[in-house]
Motif scaffolding. Structure first.
Motif, PDB file in Angstrom:
ATOM      1  N   GLY A   1      20.315 -28.365 -82.512  1.00  0.00           N
ATOM      2  CA  GLY A   1      21.678 -27.886 -82.700  1.00  0.00           C
ATOM      3  C   GLY A   1      22.732 -28.767 -82.056  1.00  0.00           C
ATOM      4  N   LYS A   2      22.278 -29.723 -81.225  1.00  0.00           N
ATOM      5  CA  LYS A   2      23.207 -30.621 -80.536  1.00  0.00           C
ATOM      6  C   LYS A   2      22.966 -32.072 -80.921  1.00  0.00           C
ATOM      7  N   ALA A   3      22.321 -32.277 -82.052  1.00  0.00           N
ATOM      8  CA  ALA A   3      21.940 -33.625 -82.487  1.00  0.00           C
ATOM      9  C   ALA A   3      23.135 -34.554 -82.615  1.00  0.00           C
ATOM     10  N   ASN A   4      24.284 -34.035 -83.051  1.00  0.00           N
ATOM     11  CA  ASN A   4      25.455 -34.872 -83.280  1.00  0.00           C
ATOM     12  C   ASN A   4      26.454 -34.833 -82.130  1.00  0.00           C
ATOM     13  N   GLN A   5      26.053 -34.221 -81.020  1.00  0.00           N
ATOM     14  CA  GLN A   5      26.906 -34.159 -79.826  1.00  0.00           C
ATOM     15  C   GLN A   5      26.654 -35.396 -78.973  1.00  0.00           C
ATOM     16  N   THR A   6      27.708 -35.968 -78.392  1.00  0.00           N
ATOM     17  CA  THR A   6      27.497 -37.126 -77.521  1.00  0.00           C
ATOM     18  C   THR A   6      26.729 -36.697 -76.278  1.00  0.00           C
ATOM     19  N   SER A   7      25.808 -37.526 -75.856  1.00  0.00           N
ATOM     20  CA  SER A   7      24.924 -37.136 -74.751  1.00  0.00           C
ATOM     21  C   SER A   7      25.663 -37.012 -73.429  1.00  0.00           C
ATOM     22  N   GLY A   8      26.815 -37.687 -73.297  1.00  0.00           N
ATOM     23  CA  GLY A   8      27.585 -37.590 -72.071  1.00  0.00           C
ATOM     24  C   GLY A   8      28.199 -36.230 -71.840  1.00  0.00           C
ATOM     25  N   SER A   9      28.237 -35.390 -72.879  1.00  0.00           N
ATOM     26  CA  SER A   9      28.850 -34.059 -72.763  1.00  0.00           C
ATOM     27  C   SER A   9      27.830 -32.942 -72.557  1.00  0.00           C
ATOM     28  N   LEU A  10      26.549 -33.293 -72.401  1.00  0.00           N
ATOM     29  CA  LEU A  10      25.493 -32.290 -72.295  1.00  0.00           C
ATOM     30  C   LEU A  10      25.442 -31.652 -70.911  1.00  0.00           C
ATOM     31  N   SER A  11      24.920 -30.418 -70.859  1.00  0.00           N
ATOM     32  CA  SER A  11      24.636 -29.750 -69.592  1.00  0.00           C
ATOM     33  C   SER A  11      23.437 -30.430 -68.934  1.00  0.00           C
ATOM     34  N   LEU A  12      23.175 -30.103 -67.660  1.00  0.00           N
ATOM     35  CA  LEU A  12      22.038 -30.706 -66.964  1.00  0.00           C
ATOM     36  C   LEU A  12      20.731 -30.387 -67.671  1.00  0.00           C
ATOM     37  N   LEU A  13      20.540 -29.128 -68.084  1.00  0.00           N
ATOM     38  CA  LEU A  13      19.300 -28.765 -68.774  1.00  0.00           C
ATOM     39  C   LEU A  13      19.122 -29.600 -70.037  1.00  0.00           C
ATOM     40  N   ASP A  14      20.186 -29.750 -70.812  1.00  0.00           N
ATOM     41  CA  ASP A  14      20.071 -30.512 -72.053  1.00  0.00           C
ATOM     42  C   ASP A  14      19.903 -32.006 -71.799  1.00  0.00           C
ATOM     43  N   ARG A  15      20.467 -32.514 -70.692  1.00  0.00           N
ATOM     44  CA  ARG A  15      20.209 -33.917 -70.341  1.00  0.00           C
ATOM     45  C   ARG A  15      18.739 -34.098 -69.967  1.00  0.00           C
ATOM     46  N   LYS A  16      18.155 -33.108 -69.287  1.00  0.00           N
ATOM     47  CA  LYS A  16      16.724 -33.155 -68.966  1.00  0.00           C
ATOM     48  C   LYS A  16      15.901 -33.081 -70.251  1.00  0.00           C
ATOM     49  N   ARG A  17      16.314 -32.216 -71.160  1.00  0.00           N
ATOM     50  CA  ARG A  17      15.619 -32.125 -72.457  1.00  0.00           C
ATOM     51  C   ARG A  17      15.707 -33.451 -73.206  1.00  0.00           C
ATOM     52  N   LEU A  18      16.865 -34.098 -73.120  1.00  0.00           N
ATOM     53  CA  LEU A  18      17.025 -35.377 -73.809  1.00  0.00           C
ATOM     54  C   LEU A  18      16.137 -36.444 -73.176  1.00  0.00           C
ATOM     55  N   GLU A  19      15.992 -36.438 -71.849  1.00  0.00           N
ATOM     56  CA  GLU A  19      15.065 -37.365 -71.194  1.00  0.00           C
ATOM     57  C   GLU A  19      13.651 -37.174 -71.743  1.00  0.00           C
ATOM     58  N   LEU A  20      13.249 -35.911 -71.867  1.00  0.00           N
ATOM     59  CA  LEU A  20      11.923 -35.602 -72.407  1.00  0.00           C
ATOM     60  C   LEU A  20      11.830 -36.038 -73.870  1.00  0.00           C
ATOM     61  N   ALA A  21      12.870 -35.750 -74.636  1.00  0.00           N
ATOM     62  CA  ALA A  21      12.866 -36.098 -76.055  1.00  0.00           C
ATOM     63  C   ALA A  21      12.803 -37.610 -76.264  1.00  0.00           C
ATOM     64  N   ARG A  22      13.548 -38.359 -75.457  1.00  0.00           N
ATOM     65  CA  ARG A  22      13.528 -39.823 -75.600  1.00  0.00           C
ATOM     66  C   ARG A  22      12.151 -40.384 -75.260  1.00  0.00           C
ATOM     67  N   ALA A  23      11.514 -39.814 -74.236  1.00  0.00           N
ATOM     68  CA  ALA A  23      10.153 -40.251 -73.903  1.00  0.00           C
ATOM     69  C   ALA A  23       9.205 -39.938 -75.057  1.00  0.00           C
ATOM     70  N   MET A  24       9.356 -38.756 -75.652  1.00  0.00           N
ATOM     71  CA  MET A  24       8.490 -38.368 -76.760  1.00  0.00           C
ATOM     72  C   MET A  24       8.748 -39.213 -78.012  1.00  0.00           C
ATOM     73  N   ALA A  25       9.968 -39.704 -78.155  1.00  0.00           N
ATOM     74  CA  ALA A  25      10.310 -40.512 -79.335  1.00  0.00           C
ATOM     75  C   ALA A  25       9.550 -41.827 -79.379  1.00  0.00           C
ATOM     76  N   THR A  26       9.050 -42.284 -78.233  1.00  0.00           N
ATOM     77  CA  THR A  26       8.263 -43.521 -78.217  1.00  0.00           C
ATOM     78  C   THR A  26       6.811 -43.273 -78.627  1.00  0.00           C
TER      79      THR A  26
END
Length: 243
Positions: A133-158
């Motif tokens: 639901g936040k795919a098109n949101q800039t990552s700099g505007s994310l909450s801490l939880l969503d920044r942590k989720r993005l860290e996990l997602a980026r690791a999984m993307a590899t």
């Protein structure tokens, strides 16, 4: 000891910065499909150990094997392509890019796939990490939880076979931590091997099958989490209890 079933194996690995020995003759292995937790006081050498595993730092002595292959001198980029993915303790997204674009960058450099496959896999990962639901949101505007989720997602993307998590639950509320742990459990249930550094012990022990304790760069215990936490040495060194 390196065995055919080991996803990761370290043998007598040491690393020093000048006179300071940060990693001291570390030996352990992680069987394929297992989750190993790593704990220890601040300055124990946990993050340095991750940097040695990923190839961001060279080991002074010892060997590192991934899927039975000696990768001690293999560059970090090649280890990533081979299947070693990691998150960082402090989220480091490309803040001017969207959440989806962050994943595409990771997937493009970490996979050897077609463009259409990269796009499809990124969409799947966004769903799994509850970021769709936040795919098109800039990552700099994310909450801490969503920044942590993005860290996990980026690791999984590899597309990792081995996923290294560095204090990914740190700073979260109880509810946020629970939500993130459920995502990590689902990833582990799919067969991804995990090595997780964490200070939030209840989050860690709800996922891992084994626990390793580091102190001043040395392994002082490894085994069943309950047995490790009841160890006299662990209580004295890690928990600060005089036993």
């Amino acid at each position: 000891m390196v065995t055919p079933a080991s996803m990761l194996a370290l043998q007598n690995v040491s690393k020093s910065f000048g006179a300071l020995k940060v990693t001291d003759d570390v030996t352990f292995d992680v069987p394929e499909g297992q989750a190993l937790g790593i704990i220890g006081p601040n300055g124990a050498g946990k993050s340095t150990l991750f940097n040695l595993i990923t190839g961001n730092l060279p080991a002074d002595t010892g060997s590192i094997h991934f899927e039975g292959r000696d990768v001690t001198k293999v560059p970090a980029m090649q280890r990533c392509i081979s299947g070693v993915g990691r998150s960082f303790q402090i989220p480091q997204p490309f803040t001017h890019l969207t959440v989806y674009e962050n994943l595409v960058v990771a997937a493009t450099f970490g996979r050897q796939s077609t463009e259409s496959d990269v796009m499809r896999q990124c969409a799947v990962i966004l769903e799994r990490t509850e970021l769709i639901g936040k795919a098109n949101q800039t990552s700099g505007s994310l909450s801490l939880l969503d920044r942590k989720r993005l860290e996990l997602a980026r690791a999984m993307a590899t597309h990792p076979k081995l996923l290294l998590l560095d204090e990914i639950a740190g700073g979260l509320t109880e509810g946020e931590c629970h939500a993130l742990v459920e995502t990590i459990k689902a990833i582990h249930a799919e067969g991804v091997t995990i090595v997780w550094i964490e200070h939030v012990l209840h989050a860690l022990t709800s996922v891992v099958e084994r626990l390793l304790v580091l102190d001043f760069g040395r392994v002082i215990g490894i085994g069943d989490p309950d047995a490790i936490m009841e160890s006299k040495e662990v209580k004295e060194i890690y928990l600060g209890i005089d036993v």
